[in-house]
Design an enzyme around this catalytic site. Structure first.
Site, PDB file in Angstrom:
ATOM      1  N   GLY A   1      46.745  37.212  39.447  1.00  0.00           N
ATOM      2  CA  GLY A   1      46.970  35.927  40.138  1.00  0.00           C
ATOM      3  C   GLY A   1      48.001  35.051  39.460  1.00  0.00           C
ATOM      4  O   GLY A   1      48.556  34.139  40.074  1.00  0.00           O
TER       5      GLY A   1
ATOM      6  N   TYR B   1      32.959  49.427  40.141  1.00  0.00           N
ATOM      7  CA  TYR B   1      33.147  48.060  40.637  1.00  0.00           C
ATOM      8  C   TYR B   1      31.822  47.544  41.208  1.00  0.00           C
ATOM      9  O   TYR B   1      31.386  47.962  42.286  1.00  0.00           O
ATOM     10  CB  TYR B   1      34.259  47.988  41.699  1.00  0.00           C
ATOM     11  CG  TYR B   1      35.646  48.335  41.173  1.00  0.00           C
ATOM     12  CD1 TYR B   1      35.907  48.391  39.806  1.00  0.00           C
ATOM     13  CD2 TYR B   1      36.702  48.588  42.037  1.00  0.00           C
ATOM     14  CE1 TYR B   1      37.165  48.710  39.320  1.00  0.00           C
ATOM     15  CE2 TYR B   1      37.972  48.900  41.555  1.00  0.00           C
ATOM     16  CZ  TYR B   1      38.189  48.969  40.194  1.00  0.00           C
ATOM     17  OH  TYR B   1      39.435  49.281  39.715  1.00  0.00           O
TER      18      TYR B   1
HETATM   19  N1  LIG Z   1      42.352  51.551  37.217  1.00  0.00           N
HETATM   20  C1  LIG Z   1      42.122  50.470  36.545  1.00  0.00           C
HETATM   21  O1  LIG Z   1      41.807  50.523  35.338  1.00  0.00           O
HETATM   22  C2  LIG Z   1      42.220  49.120  37.218  1.00  0.00           C
HETATM   23  C3  LIG Z   1      42.115  47.950  36.459  1.00  0.00           C
HETATM   24  C4  LIG Z   1      42.213  46.721  37.107  1.00  0.00           C
HETATM   25  C5  LIG Z   1      42.404  46.699  38.483  1.00  0.00           C
HETATM   26  N2  LIG Z   1      42.479  47.848  39.210  1.00  0.00           N
HETATM   27  C6  LIG Z   1      42.725  47.834  40.678  1.00  0.00           C
HETATM   28  O2  LIG Z   1      43.845  46.986  40.927  1.00  0.00           O
HETATM   29  C7  LIG Z   1      43.494  46.023  41.922  1.00  0.00           C
HETATM   30  C8  LIG Z   1      44.315  44.770  41.746  1.00  0.00           C
HETATM   31  O3  LIG Z   1      44.100  44.186  40.472  1.00  0.00           O
HETATM   32  P1  LIG Z   1      43.452  42.731  40.296  1.00  0.00           P
HETATM   33  O4  LIG Z   1      42.690  42.402  41.535  1.00  0.00           O
HETATM   34  O5  LIG Z   1      42.765  42.697  39.004  1.00  0.00           O
HETATM   35  O6  LIG Z   1      44.709  41.793  40.089  1.00  0.00           O
HETATM   36  P2  LIG Z   1      45.950  41.316  40.983  1.00  0.00           P
HETATM   37  O7  LIG Z   1      46.126  42.168  42.166  1.00  0.00           O
HETATM   38  O8  LIG Z   1      47.071  41.167  40.045  1.00  0.00           O
HETATM   39  O9  LIG Z   1      45.526  39.840  41.396  1.00  0.00           O
HETATM   40  C9  LIG Z   1      44.615  39.631  42.438  1.00  0.00           C
HETATM   41  C10 LIG Z   1      44.332  38.142  42.625  1.00  0.00           C
HETATM   42  O10 LIG Z   1      45.523  37.448  42.977  1.00  0.00           O
HETATM   43  C11 LIG Z   1      45.232  36.495  43.997  1.00  0.00           C
HETATM   44  N3  LIG Z   1      46.094  36.863  45.166  1.00  0.00           N
HETATM   45  C12 LIG Z   1      46.237  38.060  45.749  1.00  0.00           C
HETATM   46  N4  LIG Z   1      47.183  38.020  46.721  1.00  0.00           N
HETATM   47  C13 LIG Z   1      47.648  36.757  46.728  1.00  0.00           C
HETATM   48  C14 LIG Z   1      48.626  36.096  47.482  1.00  0.00           C
HETATM   49  N5  LIG Z   1      49.347  36.729  48.406  1.00  0.00           N
HETATM   50  N6  LIG Z   1      48.866  34.779  47.239  1.00  0.00           N
HETATM   51  C15 LIG Z   1      48.169  34.124  46.287  1.00  0.00           C
HETATM   52  N7  LIG Z   1      47.207  34.702  45.524  1.00  0.00           N
HETATM   53  C16 LIG Z   1      46.962  36.009  45.745  1.00  0.00           C
HETATM   54  C17 LIG Z   1      43.759  36.578  44.279  1.00  0.00           C
HETATM   55  O11 LIG Z   1      43.085  35.631  43.424  1.00  0.00           O
HETATM   56  P3  LIG Z   1      42.439  34.238  43.944  1.00  0.00           P
HETATM   57  O12 LIG Z   1      41.993  34.451  45.358  1.00  0.00           O
HETATM   58  O13 LIG Z   1      41.338  33.999  42.983  1.00  0.00           O
HETATM   59  O14 LIG Z   1      43.527  33.232  43.816  1.00  0.00           O
HETATM   60  C18 LIG Z   1      43.404  37.952  43.808  1.00  0.00           C
HETATM   61  O15 LIG Z   1      42.087  38.099  43.374  1.00  0.00           O
HETATM   62  C19 LIG Z   1      41.984  45.847  41.730  1.00  0.00           C
HETATM   63  O16 LIG Z   1      41.372  45.239  42.849  1.00  0.00           O
HETATM   64  C20 LIG Z   1      41.574  47.272  41.497  1.00  0.00           C
HETATM   65  O17 LIG Z   1      41.466  47.964  42.734  1.00  0.00           O
HETATM   66  C21 LIG Z   1      42.413  49.056  38.590  1.00  0.00           C
END
Ligand SMILES: NC(=O)c1ccc[n+]([C@@H]2O[C@H](COP(=O)([O-])OP(=O)(O)OC[C@H]3O[C@@H](n4cnc5c(N)ncnc54)[C@H](OP(=O)(O)O)[C@@H]3O)[C@@H](O)[C@H]2O)c1
Length: 344
Positions: free
Chosen positions: A217, A55
């Site tokens: 999101g 990351y």
């Molecule tokens: N192992 C893997 O291959 C892999 C792959 C992908 C991700 N990950 C892990 O999974 C974590 C989460 O995935 P992700 O960040 O891609 O997607 P996610 O959790 O599905 O979406 C996160 C986005 O949703 C929005 N958000 C979060 N909480 C909210 C709320 N309560 N109300 C409104 N909007 C909200 C924010 O975007 P805005 O602020 O832009 O609106 C945030 O950046 C990553 O940070 C990482 O640690 C792992």
């Protein structure tokens, strides 16, 4: 906050984690604001932070290390080793070992420990299935790291059912449980229900950590009004996921149809019936759509699920902490599942 154990280990963490993949300070997201968000997460009882060496090429780990030192309170850290992989063609360079050698895991771990400023990682995960197929050997190195006290629990990400079983068996030879499996899972990405991932987690007592639990999101309803456009980057990543090059989905949609159709998650019109139902359920509980999407994961039957939503602001830290302490009813889950299936 509710707390839970990672798989069959005695490591206790908050039942909602914090994803820090996007903790990369830029013009719109200052380091100072991220530190305030970090502190708010801990104030709210969220004590499990997920990061990875890839990351921001170590930036997210470094930042977490800095925040932990500055704040002083104890948190639990999950990070990841990136092996040479088909999913990530830009394999990390290693200094002292060939990147193909499973011993590269130990070198990567030492780098993560240094960036995070800790002696031990609570959960160390293999980020993707290694392209060289040497899963057992990577697990032997993991076991060595546990014995040396550098790692408390072991996990894998993006592994198939067969690969998970192989990792589990290899660790079992060292009397170490495979604690967690990370996979993409959310209300509109339900492949782990049918591709064997959830079955194997249930059977072996492994915690499932769904990444992108809010479909990056989309499952917050933020694109519904049309005021906010779906980011191009998400359209592109969704399209590649939709092509199913890794054969994760296994839902019998012909490749040619995938090639010429739009991924559902970025199709606002197609998502609307689902969003409307989730909104209605959210209002009944005095919660947000995002909280319903995350609670849908927490309230799954017979399996331990630990979502790690990406949190970028104090408001999101408050909202996501409000996912604990209540559950959707069985009927509400069935209603969400039913309408989701109709939008496929
Ligand atoms: N192992 C893997 O291959 C892999 C792959 C992908 C991700 N990950 C892990 O999974 C974590 C989460 O995935 P992700 O960040 O891609 O997607 P996610 O959790 O599905 O979406 C996160 C986005 O949703 C929005 N958000 C979060 N909480 C909210 C709320 N309560 N109300 C409104 N909007 C909200 C924010 O975007 P805005 O602020 O832009 O609106 C945030 O950046 C990553 O940070 C990482 O640690 C792992």
């Amino acid at each position: 906050m509710e707390y839970c154990k990672l798989g069959k280990t005695d490591i206790s963490v908050s039942s909602i984690g914090v994803g820090t993949m996007l903790w990369l300070p830029n013009r719109n997201l200052s380091k100072d604001d991220l530190f305030k968000t970090y502190q708010k997460c801990i104030d709210n009882g969220l004590d499990f932070f997920d990061t990875a060496e890839i990351y921001g090429n170590g930036t997210s780990e470094k930042l977490l290390g800095e925040f932990m030192k500055k704040d002083g309170r104890k948190v639990k850290i999950a990070t990841k080793f990136a092996p040479p992989s088909r999913m990530n063609p830009l394999t990390q360079k290693r200094k002292n070992v060939s990147k193909e050698d499973p011993a590269a895991l130990m070198e990567a771990l030492d780098g993560s420990l240094e960036r995070l400023g800790v002696d031990c990682i609570d959960l160390y995960q293999v980020h993707m299935p290694p392209r060289n197929g040497r899963i057992s050997e990577y697990m032997d190195v993991m076991a060595q790291a546990v014995k040396e006290g550098k790692v408390r629990a072991v996990g894998v990400c993006n592994f198939s059912k067969v690969q998970i079983e192989e990792a589990y068996k290899a660790l079992k030879n060292h009397n170490i449980p495979l604690a967690t499996v990370m996979a993409g899972y959310n209300v509109i990405r339900r492949y782990p229900e049918s591709n064997g991932i959830m079955d194997v987690c249930r059977e072996l007592g492994i915690t499932l950590i769904p990444y992108a639990p809010l479909a990056e999101g989309t499952l917050t309803g933020k694109y519904r009004s049309g005021d906010r456009k779906v980011p191009l980057q998400y359209i592109v990543t969704s399209y590649f996921g939709h092509l199913d090059l890794t054969k994760e989905r296994n839902d019998n949609v012909p490749f040619i149809r995938r090639l010429f159709s739009k991924p559902r998650e970025v199709d606002v019109k197609r998502m609307e019936p689902l969003m409307a139902v989730m909104d209605e359920i959210a209002k009944c509980h005095d919660k947000s759509i995002a909280q319903v999407a995350l609670n849908w994961l927490l309230s799954a039957d017979d399996i331990h699920i630990l979502p790690i939503p990406g949190i970028k602001s104090i408001k999101q830290a408050d909202d996501n902490a409000g996912v604990a302490g209540w559950r959707l009813s069985k009927e509400e889950r069935i209603r969400i599942n039913h309408i989701e299936e109709q939008t496929r």
